[in-house]
Design a protein around this motif. Structure first.
Motif, PDB file in Angstrom:
ATOM      1  N   ASN A 155      19.650  49.691  19.024  1.00  0.00           N
ATOM      2  CA  ASN A 155      19.507  49.261  17.626  1.00  0.00           C
ATOM      3  C   ASN A 155      20.684  49.720  16.774  1.00  0.00           C
ATOM      4  O   ASN A 155      20.521  50.104  15.626  1.00  0.00           O
ATOM      5  CB  ASN A 155      18.179  49.751  17.042  1.00  0.00           C
ATOM      6  CG  ASN A 155      18.044  51.275  17.110  1.00  0.00           C
ATOM      7  OD1 ASN A 155      18.895  51.943  17.691  1.00  0.00           O
ATOM      8  ND2 ASN A 155      17.007  51.812  16.517  1.00  0.00           N
ATOM      9  N   TYR A 165      24.641  48.923  15.141  1.00  0.00           N
ATOM     10  CA  TYR A 165      25.467  47.813  14.641  1.00  0.00           C
ATOM     11  C   TYR A 165      26.919  48.195  14.844  1.00  0.00           C
ATOM     12  O   TYR A 165      27.337  49.281  14.451  1.00  0.00           O
ATOM     13  CB  TYR A 165      25.202  47.584  13.152  1.00  0.00           C
ATOM     14  CG  TYR A 165      23.882  46.906  12.884  1.00  0.00           C
ATOM     15  CD1 TYR A 165      23.816  45.526  12.753  1.00  0.00           C
ATOM     16  CD2 TYR A 165      22.699  47.642  12.780  1.00  0.00           C
ATOM     17  CE1 TYR A 165      22.610  44.888  12.511  1.00  0.00           C
ATOM     18  CE2 TYR A 165      21.485  47.017  12.543  1.00  0.00           C
ATOM     19  CZ  TYR A 165      21.446  45.633  12.408  1.00  0.00           C
ATOM     20  OH  TYR A 165      20.251  45.004  12.181  1.00  0.00           O
ATOM     21  N   ARG A 167      30.767  47.145  13.992  1.00  0.00           N
ATOM     22  CA  ARG A 167      31.622  46.342  13.113  1.00  0.00           C
ATOM     23  C   ARG A 167      33.039  46.358  13.654  1.00  0.00           C
ATOM     24  O   ARG A 167      33.532  47.405  14.068  1.00  0.00           O
ATOM     25  CB  ARG A 167      31.615  46.923  11.693  1.00  0.00           C
ATOM     26  CG  ARG A 167      30.271  46.856  11.028  1.00  0.00           C
ATOM     27  CD  ARG A 167      30.184  47.737   9.791  1.00  0.00           C
ATOM     28  NE  ARG A 167      30.856  47.176   8.619  1.00  0.00           N
ATOM     29  CZ  ARG A 167      30.327  46.246   7.821  1.00  0.00           C
ATOM     30  NH1 ARG A 167      29.148  45.743   8.088  1.00  0.00           N
ATOM     31  NH2 ARG A 167      30.979  45.812   6.767  1.00  0.00           N
ATOM     32  N   GLU A 201      40.211  45.816   7.396  1.00  0.00           N
ATOM     33  CA  GLU A 201      39.372  44.761   6.810  1.00  0.00           C
ATOM     34  C   GLU A 201      38.292  44.326   7.799  1.00  0.00           C
ATOM     35  O   GLU A 201      38.549  44.172   8.990  1.00  0.00           O
ATOM     36  CB  GLU A 201      40.263  43.574   6.440  1.00  0.00           C
ATOM     37  CG  GLU A 201      39.711  42.705   5.337  1.00  0.00           C
ATOM     38  CD  GLU A 201      39.415  43.502   4.080  1.00  0.00           C
ATOM     39  OE1 GLU A 201      38.228  43.612   3.756  1.00  0.00           O
ATOM     40  OE2 GLU A 201      40.351  44.033   3.444  1.00  0.00           O
ATOM     41  N   PHE A 202      37.091  44.103   7.264  1.00  0.00           N
ATOM     42  CA  PHE A 202      35.972  43.631   8.079  1.00  0.00           C
ATOM     43  C   PHE A 202      36.295  42.286   8.730  1.00  0.00           C
ATOM     44  O   PHE A 202      36.789  41.382   8.072  1.00  0.00           O
ATOM     45  CB  PHE A 202      34.745  43.477   7.184  1.00  0.00           C
ATOM     46  CG  PHE A 202      33.569  42.838   7.871  1.00  0.00           C
ATOM     47  CD1 PHE A 202      32.644  43.603   8.548  1.00  0.00           C
ATOM     48  CD2 PHE A 202      33.401  41.462   7.840  1.00  0.00           C
ATOM     49  CE1 PHE A 202      31.561  43.017   9.181  1.00  0.00           C
ATOM     50  CE2 PHE A 202      32.320  40.864   8.471  1.00  0.00           C
ATOM     51  CZ  PHE A 202      31.397  41.647   9.145  1.00  0.00           C
ATOM     52  N   GLU A 205      30.658  41.567  12.928  1.00  0.00           N
ATOM     53  CA  GLU A 205      29.665  42.609  13.195  1.00  0.00           C
ATOM     54  C   GLU A 205      28.626  42.052  14.154  1.00  0.00           C
ATOM     55  O   GLU A 205      28.221  40.890  14.015  1.00  0.00           O
ATOM     56  CB  GLU A 205      28.979  43.016  11.890  1.00  0.00           C
ATOM     57  CG  GLU A 205      27.875  44.044  12.082  1.00  0.00           C
ATOM     58  CD  GLU A 205      27.201  44.368  10.755  1.00  0.00           C
ATOM     59  OE1 GLU A 205      27.733  45.215  10.027  1.00  0.00           O
ATOM     60  OE2 GLU A 205      26.166  43.744  10.454  1.00  0.00           O
ATOM     61  N   PHE A 253      35.025  38.628  20.607  1.00  0.00           N
ATOM     62  CA  PHE A 253      36.192  37.837  21.000  1.00  0.00           C
ATOM     63  C   PHE A 253      37.186  37.982  19.865  1.00  0.00           C
ATOM     64  O   PHE A 253      36.967  37.480  18.768  1.00  0.00           O
ATOM     65  CB  PHE A 253      35.802  36.379  21.226  1.00  0.00           C
ATOM     66  CG  PHE A 253      34.868  36.200  22.384  1.00  0.00           C
ATOM     67  CD1 PHE A 253      35.357  36.211  23.681  1.00  0.00           C
ATOM     68  CD2 PHE A 253      33.501  36.061  22.185  1.00  0.00           C
ATOM     69  CE1 PHE A 253      34.496  36.065  24.758  1.00  0.00           C
ATOM     70  CE2 PHE A 253      32.636  35.914  23.252  1.00  0.00           C
ATOM     71  CZ  PHE A 253      33.132  35.917  24.545  1.00  0.00           C
ATOM     72  N   ARG A 272      33.651  50.234  14.332  1.00  0.00           N
ATOM     73  CA  ARG A 272      32.858  51.170  13.525  1.00  0.00           C
ATOM     74  C   ARG A 272      31.394  50.996  13.901  1.00  0.00           C
ATOM     75  O   ARG A 272      30.846  49.908  13.780  1.00  0.00           O
ATOM     76  CB  ARG A 272      33.059  50.887  12.032  1.00  0.00           C
ATOM     77  CG  ARG A 272      32.191  51.775  11.136  1.00  0.00           C
ATOM     78  CD  ARG A 272      32.641  51.713   9.699  1.00  0.00           C
ATOM     79  NE  ARG A 272      33.967  52.290   9.554  1.00  0.00           N
ATOM     80  CZ  ARG A 272      34.724  52.181   8.449  1.00  0.00           C
ATOM     81  NH1 ARG A 272      34.272  51.520   7.406  1.00  0.00           N
ATOM     82  NH2 ARG A 272      35.910  52.740   8.401  1.00  0.00           N
ATOM     83  N   LEU A 281      27.408  51.988  13.571  1.00  0.00           N
ATOM     84  CA  LEU A 281      26.359  52.568  12.738  1.00  0.00           C
ATOM     85  C   LEU A 281      25.050  52.517  13.522  1.00  0.00           C
ATOM     86  O   LEU A 281      24.762  51.500  14.175  1.00  0.00           O
ATOM     87  CB  LEU A 281      26.174  51.769  11.448  1.00  0.00           C
ATOM     88  CG  LEU A 281      27.232  51.855  10.344  1.00  0.00           C
ATOM     89  CD1 LEU A 281      28.489  51.089  10.715  1.00  0.00           C
ATOM     90  CD2 LEU A 281      26.668  51.285   9.042  1.00  0.00           C
ATOM     91  N   ALA A 282      24.266  53.574  13.461  1.00  0.00           N
ATOM     92  CA  ALA A 282      22.973  53.563  14.138  1.00  0.00           C
ATOM     93  C   ALA A 282      22.032  54.508  13.401  1.00  0.00           C
ATOM     94  O   ALA A 282      22.485  55.428  12.716  1.00  0.00           O
ATOM     95  CB  ALA A 282      23.118  53.991  15.593  1.00  0.00           C
ATOM     96  N   PRO A 283      20.708  54.271  13.562  1.00  0.00           N
ATOM     97  CA  PRO A 283      19.753  55.166  12.906  1.00  0.00           C
ATOM     98  C   PRO A 283      19.923  56.598  13.411  1.00  0.00           C
ATOM     99  O   PRO A 283      20.154  56.811  14.597  1.00  0.00           O
ATOM    100  CB  PRO A 283      18.391  54.616  13.321  1.00  0.00           C
ATOM    101  CG  PRO A 283      18.650  53.220  13.755  1.00  0.00           C
ATOM    102  CD  PRO A 283      20.044  53.198  14.291  1.00  0.00           C
ATOM    103  N   ARG A 284      19.798  57.549  12.528  1.00  0.00           N
ATOM    104  CA  ARG A 284      19.842  58.980  12.861  1.00  0.00           C
ATOM    105  C   ARG A 284      21.069  59.358  13.690  1.00  0.00           C
ATOM    106  O   ARG A 284      20.978  60.096  14.664  1.00  0.00           O
ATOM    107  CB  ARG A 284      18.556  59.388  13.591  1.00  0.00           C
ATOM    108  CG  ARG A 284      17.330  59.345  12.675  1.00  0.00           C
ATOM    109  CD  ARG A 284      16.091  59.886  13.370  1.00  0.00           C
ATOM    110  NE  ARG A 284      15.591  58.987  14.389  1.00  0.00           N
ATOM    111  CZ  ARG A 284      14.689  58.032  14.163  1.00  0.00           C
ATOM    112  NH1 ARG A 284      14.170  57.870  12.960  1.00  0.00           N
ATOM    113  NH2 ARG A 284      14.291  57.248  15.129  1.00  0.00           N
TER     114      ARG A 284
END
Lengths: 101, 282
Positions: A35, A37, A39, A46-47, A50, A62, A71, A73-76
């Motif tokens: 779970n 994300y 990026r 620059e983004f 994701e 790709f 980058r 990101l994940a819970p906890r």
């Protein structure tokens, strides 16, 4: 997953002569994180894209040849940045290990 | 509308998700996301199968929208709280859509599904049952929807904001890499459009940046508040996100979303197209 290869999803069916692949697996304490994300940021930060990780913690982009930042990101877990250099011909395959917070 | 009325936090949703008169609606590009877990009590809307006409390239009409919401159990006086994946792209699209058909009380969950998941908040698999209603929609409010002819007329006259990535704007890419379908015939952008990628309006966790940061972002891009504004992207969903920022959070007047976007414009015969990183001449 017994016998699973460590790293990103299978490259079967992906034409590495045409595609610049950045992929990998997100783990925390050695276990895949399903779970998270990931990026994709370009060389200027620059983004670009994701994706959520799969149930087995894997992700794939790709992209184009050059330097990129992943980058995650994940819970906890603390956010992790990883700089990778991508080229056509061989996939970049990374393991992003998260530290619990 | 303003930030206070258009946007709610995850904490607000947790407090109010069981309230009578509050309907949570998940709208995703990956419509299987809902089936794997959603906020308790939330119903699902499929941005394509539910909100677009199956034959013509257009939205469902007023009667179809009324039938849809009646069948899903949404009432005219309900507070509709939208959220979804992809940093709320499709939830913002649905928000604009509810506004288009005149729904009074619509809100967006700040950060959408991503923020909710990153906070480790509860997701459930149970699908709620809602009694059917008799929903009445208004005629489409075309003051927030732009069509191709007015977009062509807006070149060099109005603020045109292209919210796609820089590579799509310049014509180097026709679509985000993970969405190869629905390509336009030509790459590039509408001449005189400024490029402000939607992602600049959001934080990493999917929440919107502060109004101060957003004001500065669009001021730097040259947004002239004395002119009307049209936002577009590829199919109109990312530009809904920017439409929401401009019209609802920053309360800029006369902002329209061009849902035909590049897949329509880039296939039109005879219209001007600009290539490269600069806006180009009218």
């Amino acid at each position: 997953m017994c016998g699973a290869t460590r790293g990103g999803p299978s490259l079967d069916g992906v034409d590495l002569e045409k595609e610049t692949v950045i992929q990998g697996i997100v783990t925390k304490e050695g276990e895949p994180v399903g779970n998270a994300y990931v990026r994709l940021l370009d060389a200027t930060g620059e983004f670009t894209a994701e994706v959520p990780t799969s149930a087995t913690g894997q992700f794939r982009f790709f992209a184009a040849p050059g330097d990129w930042t992943l980058r995650t990101l994940a819970p906890r877990a603390a956010t992790v940045d990883r700089v990778v250099s991508a080229q056509r011909g061989s996939a970049v395959d990374v393991e992003v290990a998260l530290a619990a917070v | 509308m303003s930030r206070d009325t258009a946007l709610v936090t995850a904490d607000w949703v947790e407090e109010h998700l069981s309230d009578a008169g509050v309907v949570l609606v998940e709208v995703d590009e990956d419509t299987t996301a809902y089936d794997k877990g959603h906020i308790a009590g939330a119903i699902k809307l499929d941005w394509k199968n539910d909100l677009q006409d199956p034959v013509r390239r257009d939205f469902v009409n007023k009667a179809q929208f009324e039938a849809l919401l009646s069948e899903r159990g949404v009432s005219n006086d309900d507070t509709v709280v939208l959220y979804g994946g992809n940093n709320n792209w499709f939830a913002a699209y649905a928000y604009w859509y509810f506004k288009l058909y005149g729904h009074t009380d619509v809100k967006l969950l700040d950060g959408g599904r991503k923020k909710w998941e990153l906070d480790s908040r509860e997701l459930v698999e149970e699908i709620p049952t809602r009694a059917t209603t008799s929903y009445t929609a208004s005629e489409q409010d075309t003051s927030i929807r732009a069509f191709r002819d007015e977009v062509v007329e807006a070149i060099g006259v109005q603020n045109l904001i292209d919210v796609r990535s820089p590579d799509e704007f310049a014509g180097r890419l026709l679509a985000p890499a993970h969405l190869p379908q629905e390509q336009a015939q030509r790459g590039g952008h509408i001449p005189t459009a400024g490029n402000v990628p939607w992602s600049k309006a959001a934080n990493d966790d999917g929440t919107f940046r502060s109004n101060e940061e957003l004001e500065a972002l669009y001021a730097e891009a040259g947004l002239d508040r004395s002119k009307d504004t049209i936002a577009y992207c590829r199919i109109g969903e990312r530009s809904s996100h920017t439409w929401f920022v401009l019209a609802e959070l920053l309360e800029v007047s006369n902002v329209k979303n061009y849902d035909g976007s590049w897949t329509e414009y880039g296939s039109l015969i005879g219209v001007p197209v600009a290539l490269g990183d600069e806006p180009g001449e009218a």
